[in-house]
Design an enzyme around this catalytic site. Structure first.
Site, PDB file in Angstrom:
ATOM      1  N   THR A  83       0.806  -1.219   0.000  1.00 24.17           N
ATOM      2  CA  THR A  83       0.000   0.000   0.000  1.00 24.17           C
ATOM      3  C   THR A  83       0.845   1.278   0.000  1.00 24.17           C
ATOM      4  OG1 THR A  83      -0.136  -0.040   2.422  1.00 24.17           O
ATOM      5  CG2 THR A  83      -1.905  -1.139   1.195  1.00 24.17           C
ATOM      6  N   ARG A 103      21.962  -3.933   3.462  1.00 22.41           N
ATOM      7  CA  ARG A 103      22.861  -3.469   2.392  1.00 22.41           C
ATOM      8  C   ARG A 103      24.336  -3.621   2.737  1.00 22.41           C
ATOM      9  NH1 ARG A 103      19.676   2.201   1.483  1.00 22.41           N
ATOM     10  NH2 ARG A 103      17.830   1.351   0.420  1.00 22.41           N
ATOM     11  N   LYS A 110      -3.427  -2.966   9.906  1.00 20.99           N
ATOM     12  CA  LYS A 110      -4.271  -1.764   9.796  1.00 20.99           C
ATOM     13  C   LYS A 110      -4.665  -1.474   8.348  1.00 20.99           C
ATOM     14  CE  LYS A 110      -0.423   1.548   9.533  1.00 20.99           C
ATOM     15  NZ  LYS A 110       0.243   2.707  10.169  1.00 20.99           N
ATOM     16  N   CYS A 143      18.385   4.854  -3.264  1.00 13.73           N
ATOM     17  CA  CYS A 143      17.916   5.414  -4.544  1.00 13.73           C
ATOM     18  C   CYS A 143      18.962   6.292  -5.219  1.00 13.73           C
ATOM     19  CB  CYS A 143      16.631   6.200  -4.325  1.00 13.73           C
ATOM     20  SG  CYS A 143      16.711   7.392  -2.966  1.00 13.73           S
ATOM     21  N   HIS A 172      15.113  12.107  -8.840  1.00  6.86           N
ATOM     22  CA  HIS A 172      16.379  12.564  -8.249  1.00  6.86           C
ATOM     23  C   HIS A 172      17.332  13.008  -9.364  1.00  6.86           C
ATOM     24  CE1 HIS A 172      14.973  11.224  -4.499  1.00  6.86           C
ATOM     25  NE2 HIS A 172      15.809  10.237  -4.227  1.00  6.86           N
TER      26      HIS A 172
END
Length: 340
Positions: A11, A99, A39, A130, A243
């Protein structure tokens, strides 16, 4: 042959983008489930022309699933990723949790696809930050030709890198500039982001760098070459998605700008748009929704013996997160699952 795939965090911005990209790239899926916290149970998300209702991550059994794409925070990943891995499901994780684990491969498929075979260590593959992902796509083909000694990068990172809260804060603050009573003080960011730039992403470290800057250094070394020296300044800018990076590269050997342009044009995942005229370059607004990493403003740096400058732009929700994760899944399916 299709695969059984779970998207964890379906979501959120990145999770939804993962579902979009899996459908767009026609990833071979026999079964797909959208998982989220309790939730969000029952929330509907799109997968191509289908609508999926989210299932409860906490009670989900990953047994029999081939791949799980994780787009949740590090703390939740720490709980649920080992469960999936222990069930024999490969975890491709978008958080920063794994990572820097030497046993877990950190992969950008255009750069170090051979590392996929190290999945066996823990059944987990990490997705890079990113800002790192788009940069190393540009660095690798140039490094193969002339060996990179040092990189100086300044980033101009969109608010979507800070999630939905970051996008909402930019939107609300922008409205507040024009609509009386709609003013909003900073909460997600440390200072006003509308009509401003903030030279601070993630927490500060002892040496004065931020963790985002540290990530770019460490991840570039792990993905491309540990001998490369990297220094970064990471800046949040009032852009919703996309970016941008100004990258200065110093090589061991001379590399002519025209040859560099030709190399990048032939490199996987890169689109070169580099005309020395008004508008002959790519901006973040133009890269949204695209798979490519765009390179512009390629030029010699006359202040060092073997230097180049370039401008690098990419959709951070795609190449910086969801697309790279799906590409890893494609690589794993092609190199591991199909070969048995």
């Amino acid at each position: 042959m299709g695969y059984k795939v779970a998207v964890v965090g379906a979501t959120g911005n990145v999770g939804r983008e993962m579902l979009n990209i899996l459908a767009e790239r026609q990833f071979p899926v026999d079964e797909i489930v959208a998982l989220a916290s309790r939730k969000s149970l029952g929330t509907e998300v799109s997968f191509g022309d289908k609508t999926l209702k989210t299932k409860d991550l906490d009670t989900f059994d990953f047994t029999g699933f081939d791949i799980a794409l994780f787009a949740i925070g590090s703390s939740a990943t720490k709980t649920y990723a080992p469960r999936a891995a222990e069930a024999g499901c490969l975890v491709i994780d978008n958080s920063s949790l794994y990572r820097y684990d030497p046993e877990i491969p950190l992969i950008v498929p255009e750069v170090n696809p051979q590392a996929v075979h190290d999945y066996r260590n823990k059944m987990i593959i990490a997705n890079p930050n990113c800002s790192t992902a788009q940069m190393v796509v540009a660095l690798k083909p140039l490094h193969d030709r002339a060996r990179i000694k040092r990189v100086v990068v300044s980033t101009y990172q969109s608010v979507s890198g800070a999630g939905k809260e970051g996008m909402d804060e930019l939107w609300d603050q922008t409205k507040g500039m024009y609509v009386p009573g709609q003013e909003r003080d900073p909460s997600k960011f440390t200072k006003q982001i509308a009509f401003n730039v903030i030279p601070h992403i993630d927490v500060f470290m002892e040496d004065g760098t931020t963790k985002e800057e540290w990530k770019m250094v460490v991840e570039t070394k792990k993905i491309v070459d540990p001998a490369i020296k990297v220094t970064a300044t990471c800046v949040r800018v009032p852009v919703f998605v996309g970016h941008s990076e100004a990258i200065n590269i110093e090589f061991e050997e001379f590399l002519d700008e025209d040859e560099a342009r030709d190399i990048l044009r032939e490199a996987p995942g890169i689109m070169v748009i580099d005309k020395r005229e008004d508008g002959g370059y790519v901006t973040p607004a133009e890269c949204v929704g695209d798979f490519a990493t765009f390179i512009s403003r390629i030029r010699q740096d006359s202040t060092v013996e073997n230097g180049l400058n370039l401008w690098c732009v990419s959709d951070n929700l795609r190449k910086g997160a969801a697309l790279n994760a799906v590409q890893i899944a494609e690589l794993y399916g092609r190199e591991i699952l199909k070969k048995g």
